[in-house]
Design a protein around this motif. Sequence first.
Motif, short mmCIF file in Angstrom:
data_model
loop_
_atom_site.label_atom_id
_atom_site.label_comp_id
_atom_site.label_asym_id
_atom_site.label_seq_id
_atom_site.Cartn_x
_atom_site.Cartn_y
_atom_site.Cartn_z
N TYR A 87 -2.29 16.40 -31.27
CA TYR A 87 -2.52 15.65 -32.52
C TYR A 87 -3.59 16.28 -33.38
O TYR A 87 -3.50 16.24 -34.60
CB TYR A 87 -2.89 14.18 -32.26
CG TYR A 87 -2.02 13.52 -31.23
CD1 TYR A 87 -0.65 13.77 -31.18
CD2 TYR A 87 -2.56 12.66 -30.28
CE1 TYR A 87 0.15 13.19 -30.22
CE2 TYR A 87 -1.76 12.08 -29.32
CZ TYR A 87 -0.41 12.34 -29.29
OH TYR A 87 0.37 11.79 -28.34
N LEU A 89 -6.46 15.35 -34.29
CA LEU A 89 -7.11 14.45 -35.25
C LEU A 89 -8.61 14.75 -35.26
O LEU A 89 -9.17 15.10 -34.23
CB LEU A 89 -6.88 12.98 -34.87
CG LEU A 89 -5.42 12.54 -34.88
CD1 LEU A 89 -5.31 11.10 -34.40
CD2 LEU A 89 -4.83 12.69 -36.26
N ASN A 98 -9.02 10.74 -41.96
CA ASN A 98 -8.12 11.76 -41.43
C ASN A 98 -6.93 11.94 -42.35
O ASN A 98 -6.56 13.06 -42.70
CB ASN A 98 -7.63 11.36 -40.04
CG ASN A 98 -8.42 12.02 -38.93
OD1 ASN A 98 -8.19 13.18 -38.61
ND2 ASN A 98 -9.36 11.29 -38.36
N PRO A 134 -10.23 7.98 -34.20
CA PRO A 134 -9.08 8.35 -33.37
C PRO A 134 -9.26 8.00 -31.89
O PRO A 134 -8.31 7.61 -31.22
CB PRO A 134 -8.99 9.86 -33.55
CG PRO A 134 -9.56 10.11 -34.89
CD PRO A 134 -10.64 9.08 -35.08
N GLN A 142 -2.24 7.50 -32.28
CA GLN A 142 -2.78 8.79 -32.71
C GLN A 142 -1.67 9.67 -33.26
O GLN A 142 -1.83 10.36 -34.26
CB GLN A 142 -3.46 9.50 -31.54
CG GLN A 142 -4.72 8.81 -31.09
CD GLN A 142 -5.44 9.59 -29.99
OE1 GLN A 142 -5.31 10.79 -29.88
NE2 GLN A 142 -6.19 8.89 -29.18
N ALA A 146 -1.40 11.36 -36.95
CA ALA A 146 -1.15 12.79 -37.17
C ALA A 146 0.04 12.98 -38.11
O ALA A 146 0.03 13.83 -39.00
CB ALA A 146 -0.89 13.49 -35.84
N ARG A 149 -0.96 11.93 -41.64
CA ARG A 149 -1.85 12.93 -42.22
C ARG A 149 -1.06 14.14 -42.73
O ARG A 149 -1.38 14.72 -43.76
CB ARG A 149 -2.87 13.37 -41.17
CG ARG A 149 -3.92 14.32 -41.70
CD ARG A 149 -4.92 14.69 -40.63
NE ARG A 149 -4.32 15.50 -39.57
CZ ARG A 149 -5.00 16.04 -38.57
NH1 ARG A 149 -6.30 15.84 -38.49
NH2 ARG A 149 -4.40 16.76 -37.65
#
Lengths: 326, 302
Positions: A87, A89, A98, A134, A142, A146, A149
Amino acid sequence: MSSAAIKLDQVTKTFDGKVIAVDGVTLDIEAGEFFSLLGPSGCGKTTSLRMIAGFEQPDSGRVHVGGQDITDVPVHKRDMGMVFQSYALFPHRTVAENVAFGLRMRDVPKPEIARRVASALAQVALTGLEARKPGQLSGGQQQRVALARALVIEPRVLLCDEPLGALDRKLRQQMQFELKELQRRLGVTLVFVTHDQEEALAMSDRIAVMNQGKVEQIGSPTEIYEKPRTRFVADFIGEINLLDDGPKPRALRPEKIRLGPAAEARLAGTIETANFVGGATLYRVRAADNRAFLVRETHAGERAPRAAGDAVGLSWNDTDTVSLEG
Amino acid sequence: MILRHDTEPMPAPAALRPSPIAWLIAPALLLFVLFFVLPFSVMAVMSVYSGNPVTNPNAFLTTRHYMRFIVDDADIFHDALWATLKIGFITTVISLLIGYPLAHWMARMQSRLGHVLVLMAVIAPLLTGIVVRTFAWMTILQDKGVINTTLMSWGLISKPLPLMYNEFGTVVALVHIYVPFMVLTLTGVIGRIDERLEQAARSLGAGRIRAFVEVTLPLSLPGVLAGSLLVFALSISAYVTPSLMGGNDVLTLPMLIAQQVGTSFNPNFAGALGMILLVVCLIIVIAYNKILTRLTGEKGLA
C-alpha cells in the motif's frame, strides 16, 4: 476520466549486468482494458510494471502511453496512479492527507482538493475515516485508501502491483469485485500484476502470462485457460494433465475427463485420493499404465461422490485436448 | 472501587511478577548505580557544601557556589557555558549536514558489500583513540601543518591561517570524532523507512527532492533527534579535544570543571558547575524534543 493505451516495444531490462529480468517483451494494452501480468515470482512481471511506471529504465526498447513515447519521462511527470502491494501509505499523514497528496503536488486549489478527496473517499466507501492515520486502519481499509490516493489524480493509467496479496481470502475476493467494478465504472486502463492465476482469470479482460522474463502467451482468460499454448502456461493456470504419448505434448483439463465404468472407457484406473473442493471433487486417479490423472467431477443431483480405492474408467474427447508447443 | 468479599487472595497480575530473565539486567543496573547514580549524588551533595562533609566537620550547607556562577563579575563562567553550548550546537549541525546524506546513501545502498565497506569506513575512526585522532588533526591544522605549509608553498597565503587553537579547530576535530554516532543512528532509522513510500510520492507527482522532503525527511526526524542529542551531549561534555585544539582561545565548561578539581582544588564549585551544565543540557534537550514534535506532529523520543 480519459484512459490511455500502453505499448511496450521490445523492452529488455537486466540487473547488475547479468540477471535478465525482462527479455524483449512486447505488449499492446488497449485503452480502458483490465490487463493482468501473470507469472511466478521472478518472471519479470513486476519489473515490467515498474518500467511502465518509470521506476526502472529499460536497457533497450521503448514504452509508449497514449501514443506518446514516455521512455525518458521521469516518474512524477507520467500521470499514472500506482497501488503497491504494501500500500505504501504515508504513515505520518492522515487518510485525507494521503489522498490529497497527488492533488497538492499538482497545485490544485484547496477547496477543490477538499471536494475531490471527499468524493474519492466516498467512492471507496471510506467516508468518516478522513482524520485517521493509516496505522489505525484494517488491511482492507488501507487498501482502499491506496486506491483512492491513486485514483483521485484521475490518472490515464492505474498500475497495481499485487494489491490484494496481503489480504485474507474472503476480503481479497470482495476487493476483486470492487476493483473490477470501479475500473469498469471509471474506464481507466488498469495493469494488474499478480502471481495468483485465479485472481487474474476472475478479473482481467486480457492476461499476459510471463515466465523467465518473456511473455509466454497473451489472451483472454478463457483463451489462456482453454487454449494454453505452451506447457508452462498449461501447467501454471489451474490443474492440468499432460499427455506425452503423441508427437507433441497435449494438455487435458481435469474437468474434461469423464469417470465411468472401466469397460466402456479409454483407460482403467483406481482412485488414489478424493479431495472435496466444494461443489466438486478433485480425484487423483492412477491409471493401469501407472500414469496419474487429475479428474474434476461436479456433483450433479444425488450421485454420491466416489471414494479412494474405487475402480473407475477414464474417457475424454480428443477435441478437448490441446496441443502444446513444448 | 470494587470490594471483594472472597477469602482467597487475588493472584498477582502477570505484569507485576518479574520475569526470570529480568535478572539479566542486574549487571547493567549495578554498573548504572555504581558509575552514574553514586558519583552523580556525590557531585550534587558536594555542590551545596562549603567543603567535603566527610573529611571536614566544619563544612556547612551553602548556595555560594551557585551564586558565584550566577554573579560571575568577570563573565568567565558565563562565557565558558556559552562557548560550550555554541561549540556543541555548531558541531551538532555540521555533523547532521555531513551525516545525513551519508546515512541516507548507506541505508539505500543495494549492494551488501558496498554497505559493509562504507560501514567499516564510518566505524574505523572509532577504533583509534580520541587523543590520537586529535593529534592527527593538530598535524594537519597547526601553523606548520599540512594545510598551511601547502598553501604557503603555493604562494596563496603569506602567513599561516589560524586553523587551530580556536573554536574552528575544536569544531573540526569534534565533528570528525562524533560524526560516526550521527551516521549510525540515522542509518538505522532511514533504513527502516520503506523505499516504496518515496516511490509512491513520486508516482503521485512529486519530484525526487519533493518526495524526500515530504516523506523520508519527516519520517527520519526521530533519528535526526536521537543523533543530534547524542552528538550534542558528547560534544558539550568533551574535554580532551577542546583542551588540545582550543589552546588559550577556548574555555569550555568541562575544561573549567577539570581546572577546578585539578588546579584550584575546589571540588564543590566543580560539582556546582557540573550540575549547571546538566540542567542547561536537560532544558535544551526537552525544548528540542518539543519543537521537533510540534513541527512534525510525530511522537518524539520522550
